[in-house]
Design a protein around this motif. Sequence first.
Motif, short mmCIF file in Angstrom:
data_model
loop_
_atom_site.label_atom_id
_atom_site.label_comp_id
_atom_site.label_asym_id
_atom_site.label_seq_id
_atom_site.Cartn_x
_atom_site.Cartn_y
_atom_site.Cartn_z
N ARG A 100 -30.52 17.92 135.91
CA ARG A 100 -30.87 18.31 134.54
C ARG A 100 -29.97 17.55 133.57
O ARG A 100 -28.81 17.29 133.86
CB ARG A 100 -30.69 19.81 134.37
N SER A 101 -30.55 17.23 132.43
CA SER A 101 -29.80 16.53 131.40
C SER A 101 -30.35 16.90 130.04
O SER A 101 -31.37 17.59 129.94
CB SER A 101 -29.89 15.01 131.62
N ASN A 102 -29.67 16.45 128.99
CA ASN A 102 -30.16 16.70 127.64
C ASN A 102 -29.69 15.59 126.73
O ASN A 102 -28.80 14.81 127.08
CB ASN A 102 -29.71 18.06 127.12
N MET A 103 -30.29 15.52 125.57
CA MET A 103 -29.89 14.55 124.56
C MET A 103 -30.25 15.07 123.18
O MET A 103 -31.15 15.91 123.05
CB MET A 103 -30.52 13.18 124.79
N VAL A 104 -29.53 14.62 122.18
CA VAL A 104 -29.82 14.97 120.80
C VAL A 104 -30.26 13.69 120.09
O VAL A 104 -29.56 12.68 120.13
CB VAL A 104 -28.59 15.57 120.09
N TYR A 105 -31.41 13.77 119.45
CA TYR A 105 -31.94 12.64 118.69
C TYR A 105 -31.92 13.03 117.21
O TYR A 105 -32.60 13.98 116.81
CB TYR A 105 -33.37 12.31 119.14
N PRO A 106 -31.15 12.32 116.39
CA PRO A 106 -31.13 12.64 114.96
C PRO A 106 -32.35 12.02 114.26
O PRO A 106 -32.61 10.83 114.41
CB PRO A 106 -29.84 12.00 114.47
N PHE A 107 -33.09 12.84 113.54
CA PHE A 107 -34.28 12.37 112.83
C PHE A 107 -34.11 12.66 111.35
O PHE A 107 -33.98 13.81 110.95
CB PHE A 107 -35.53 13.08 113.38
N TYR A 108 -34.07 11.60 110.56
CA TYR A 108 -33.83 11.74 109.13
C TYR A 108 -35.16 11.94 108.40
O TYR A 108 -36.02 11.07 108.43
CB TYR A 108 -33.08 10.51 108.60
N VAL A 109 -35.30 13.11 107.78
CA VAL A 109 -36.56 13.46 107.13
C VAL A 109 -36.61 13.00 105.68
O VAL A 109 -37.67 12.97 105.07
CB VAL A 109 -36.86 14.97 107.21
N ASN A 110 -35.48 12.67 105.10
CA ASN A 110 -35.42 12.15 103.73
C ASN A 110 -34.64 10.85 103.77
O ASN A 110 -33.46 10.81 103.48
CB ASN A 110 -34.73 13.13 102.77
N GLU A 111 -35.31 9.77 104.15
CA GLU A 111 -34.65 8.48 104.25
C GLU A 111 -34.31 7.95 102.87
O GLU A 111 -34.99 8.24 101.90
CB GLU A 111 -35.54 7.50 104.98
#
Length: 118
Positions: A100-111
Amino acid sequence: MDTAELVSEEEDIRESLTIILSTIPGERVMDPEFGCDIHHHVFEEMSFTVINHLKEDIRKAVLNYEPRVDLTGLEVGVNEDHDARLDIILEYKVRATNSRSNMVYPFYVNEGTNISFE
């Protein structure tokens, strides 16, 4: 498979997931369906409905383009320090090793915030 190969495989999976989430469908000429359609949510006000649409787009993309993993958890939430950023937290199981693994992806909603043209 030795330990170095397993680590390399897990890094490759993380990179693949990042590429999938970063690619807008239609961006790749030879594979126009490839990618994740989360980018059309940029500038939308985050609501329960929009977050559910984001989650569905992410689930479909991971299912279609990363066959080495099974998605076991998915959370999308506004980052406490940056209100213009959503943190997409993927939890997954690597099929080959059952790890098992995990990751965090940052997604910018107001570029483009805080841009200065001096």
